[in-house]
Design a protein around this motif. Structure first.
Motif, PDB file in Angstrom:
ATOM      1  N   HIS A  80       1.015  -1.197  -0.218  1.00 25.62           N
ATOM      2  CA  HIS A  80       0.020   0.304   0.103  1.00 25.62           C
ATOM      3  C   HIS A  80       0.954   1.304   0.215  1.00 25.62           C
ATOM      4  O   HIS A  80       1.578   1.666   1.177  1.00 25.62           O
ATOM      5  CB  HIS A  80      -1.239  -0.177   1.368  1.00 25.62           C
ATOM      6  CG  HIS A  80      -1.913   1.084   1.454  1.00 25.62           C
ATOM      7  ND1 HIS A  80      -3.205   0.839   1.653  1.00 25.62           N
ATOM      8  CD2 HIS A  80      -1.701   2.514   1.203  1.00 25.62           C
ATOM      9  CE1 HIS A  80      -3.750   2.123   1.894  1.00 25.62           C
ATOM     10  NE2 HIS A  80      -2.859   3.280   1.561  1.00 25.62           N
ATOM     11  N   HIS A  82       1.535   5.387  -2.046  1.00 28.27           N
ATOM     12  CA  HIS A  82       0.950   6.296  -3.098  1.00 28.27           C
ATOM     13  C   HIS A  82       2.040   7.121  -3.468  1.00 28.27           C
ATOM     14  O   HIS A  82       2.399   8.177  -3.133  1.00 28.27           O
ATOM     15  CB  HIS A  82       0.136   7.381  -2.405  1.00 28.27           C
ATOM     16  CG  HIS A  82      -1.034   6.876  -1.518  1.00 28.27           C
ATOM     17  ND1 HIS A  82      -2.307   6.989  -1.996  1.00 28.27           N
ATOM     18  CD2 HIS A  82      -1.219   6.252  -0.517  1.00 28.27           C
ATOM     19  CE1 HIS A  82      -3.031   6.495  -1.061  1.00 28.27           C
ATOM     20  NE2 HIS A  82      -2.330   6.001  -0.160  1.00 28.27           N
ATOM     21  N   HIS A 250      -9.708   1.780   1.210  1.00 26.65           N
ATOM     22  CA  HIS A 250      -8.911   2.401   2.406  1.00 26.65           C
ATOM     23  C   HIS A 250      -9.990   2.484   3.328  1.00 26.65           C
ATOM     24  O   HIS A 250     -11.341   3.308   3.151  1.00 26.65           O
ATOM     25  CB  HIS A 250      -8.680   3.903   2.242  1.00 26.65           C
ATOM     26  CG  HIS A 250      -7.468   4.266   1.635  1.00 26.65           C
ATOM     27  ND1 HIS A 250      -7.098   3.801   0.234  1.00 26.65           N
ATOM     28  CD2 HIS A 250      -6.326   4.853   2.189  1.00 26.65           C
ATOM     29  CE1 HIS A 250      -5.846   4.271  -0.005  1.00 26.65           C
ATOM     30  NE2 HIS A 250      -5.289   4.821   1.127  1.00 26.65           N
ATOM     31  N   HIS A 273      -5.785   0.196   6.504  1.00 22.34           N
ATOM     32  CA  HIS A 273      -5.634   1.084   7.546  1.00 22.34           C
ATOM     33  C   HIS A 273      -6.023   0.646   9.026  1.00 22.34           C
ATOM     34  O   HIS A 273      -5.152   0.316   9.639  1.00 22.34           O
ATOM     35  CB  HIS A 273      -6.471   2.661   7.348  1.00 22.34           C
ATOM     36  CG  HIS A 273      -5.685   3.617   6.596  1.00 22.34           C
ATOM     37  ND1 HIS A 273      -4.624   4.404   7.148  1.00 22.34           N
ATOM     38  CD2 HIS A 273      -5.594   4.126   5.393  1.00 22.34           C
ATOM     39  CE1 HIS A 273      -3.947   5.132   6.433  1.00 22.34           C
ATOM     40  NE2 HIS A 273      -4.825   5.216   5.140  1.00 22.34           N
ATOM     41  N   ASP A 324       2.207   2.800   3.311  1.00 24.18           N
ATOM     42  CA  ASP A 324       1.334   3.913   2.840  1.00 24.18           C
ATOM     43  C   ASP A 324       2.326   5.134   2.700  1.00 24.18           C
ATOM     44  O   ASP A 324       1.677   6.189   2.358  1.00 24.18           O
ATOM     45  CB  ASP A 324       0.482   4.340   4.221  1.00 24.18           C
ATOM     46  CG  ASP A 324      -0.660   5.199   3.665  1.00 24.18           C
ATOM     47  OD1 ASP A 324      -1.086   5.263   2.426  1.00 24.18           O
ATOM     48  OD2 ASP A 324      -1.175   5.617   4.495  1.00 24.18           O
TER      49      ASP A 324
HETATM   50 FE    FE Z   1      -3.200   5.089   1.807  1.00 28.13          FE
END
Ligand code: FE
Ligand code: NIG
Length: 413
Positions: A80, A82, A250, A273, A324
């Motif tokens: 996970h 970005h 998410h 999460h 993340d």
């Molecule tokens: Fe995220």
């Protein structure tokens, strides 16, 4: 004769007979071989065992690596991130130090919208080069496989731009990469009062191009109060599934948002999460095949309570750990920190964090046939530690760089 021998490995970690996505108590079972050897040829692992069982003399090999005192683990599988973004957000970091919350910043047009404005202006080549540097950075810290999301575009053009950058990273990088479409990250300002309009744009304009150009493997929705509701998450998730994208959602970051419920209903590969969970949500997840992906560095950075890892494990959930890596809630992709923090703050055992950040992370990206454990036939994606007293040292001495070298696809990075 073209093979490389790695000899005298103090501890070869995560060497199962077969790979399964581990849940509950199974997470604490970590197969290891003491005083081991490993053989790799081209990009693959071709053999392993105890040193005394090694039948070939050294001269049989093209090269020999001596790993005396060192631990060898599978490279991290970070399911996970970005990491395609145009700019860091230090100004919001300072605002938060002065008392603003993540939700306050988002409400005044910062946060994801701030990143989207900057990404709209960035060229594909700039985004590619910056993301490439981040991949180099995390691979030196032991990450061999990584999932990358879109979601800072929020227009047809910019979401596709992000996904094309990820596609190019996939083609060129030595890391194993999976792409996730996160058009539903937040409502862009133009659609603030017209949620239906943006959802139609996702479904009618973005998804068809994504299907045609094969730009994504998964679909994600930020299911959260003030972002996408449970019903909207299910609707968008189903539209993604209709073009072959499995959902990774998410869920339950800031509130009891219904994200876990939506994910389980969709049969999502993972819900990610999980800072904000209650008994019934934990039970629901435990009874499903969906993986719970914990992102402790996001909780840390936003000063939120850590994920209830022990309750999730006791209930029998399958757990993965991921970074993340993003400019808003976790400006770090260091999986060594993620795993160490998971021991220190969530009371996960060293065996559990290794399984969650290797084989279960691989399952959360469906790359378990290629990587995530050390088995013949898999990619030679390996972390070599410095000589350390034992496995727990890696997580106990947090913040120390314990890595001596990383090998991806049989080559030192
Ligand atoms: Fe995220
Ligand atoms: O995973 N929660 C939503 N998305 C990201 C943060 C996005 C941002 O703030 O840029 C996350 O934490």
């Amino acid at each position: 004769m073209s093979a490389t021998l790695i000899r005298d490995i103090k501890l070869l970690v995560n060497t199962p007979e077969t790979d399964t996505c581990l849940r509950g108590k199974e997470l604490a079972v970590l197969p290891v071989i003491e005083n081991a050897y490993l053989i790799m040829e081209d990009e693959f692992i071709t053999g392993l065992g105890r040193m005394e069982e090694l039948i070939y003399p050294e001269k049989h090999f093209k090269s020999v690596i001596n790993a005396t005192g060192q631990i060898v683990l599978p490279a991290w599988c970070d399911s996970h991130t970005h990491i395609v973004f145009a700019a860091t957000r230090e100004e919001e970091f300072i605002d938060k130090l002065k008392g603003m919350s993540y939700a306050d910043i988002a409400a005044k047009g910062g946060g994801i919208l701030n990143s989207a404005r900057k990404l709209g202006e960035a060229s594909e080549s700039m985004l590619f080069n910056d993301a490439w540097k981040r991949l180099e950075e995390v691979s030196k810290m032991g990450t061999g496989s990584i999932e990358i999301k879109s979601g800072y575009g929020l227009t047809v053009e910019s979401e596709l731009k992000m996904l094309r950058v990820i596609k190019k990273l996939k083609e060129k990088s030595p890391l194993t990469i999976k792409a996730t479409f996160l058009g539903a990250h937040t409502y862009p300002p133009a659609f603030k009062e017209d949620h239906e309009g943006y959802i139609r744009q996702i479904i009618d304009e973005m998804l068809p191009v994504i299907a045609k150009e094969k730009l994504a493997d998964y679909i994600d929705v930020f299911c959260e109060t003030g972002f996408f509701s449970r019903e909207e998450t299910i609707r968008i998730g189903k539209a993604g599934m209709a073009i072959g994208l499995k959902p990774k959602i998410h869920a339950n970051q800031l509130n009891l948002s219904g994200g876990t419920e939506a994910g389980v209903e969709l049969g999502a590969l993972s819900v990610d999460h999980l800072e904000t969970m209650e008994e019934s949500t934990i039970r629901l997840l435990a009874g499903s095949s969906t993986i719970g992906t914990l992102l402790p560095t996001a909780a840390f950075f936003l000063r939120m309570p850590f994920q209830p890892a022990r309750q999730l494990i006791d209930a029998g959930c399958a757990l993965a750990l991921a970074s993340d890596y993003n400019p808003g809630s976790s400006p770090s992709g260091n999986m060594n920190l993620v795993t160490s923090m998971s021991c220190i703050q969530m009371k996960m055992l060293p065996e559990e964090v290794i399984n969650a950040a290797t084989i279960n992370g691989a399952f959360a990206m469906e790359v378990q046939d290629k990587t995530g454990s050390i088995r013949p036939g898999k990619k030679a994606n390996l972390i070599f530690t410095q000589p350390v007293p034992n496995l727990a040292t890696l997580f106990y001495s947090f913040g120390t760089n314990h890595i001596e070298k990383v090998i991806l696809n049989g080559k030192i990075v």
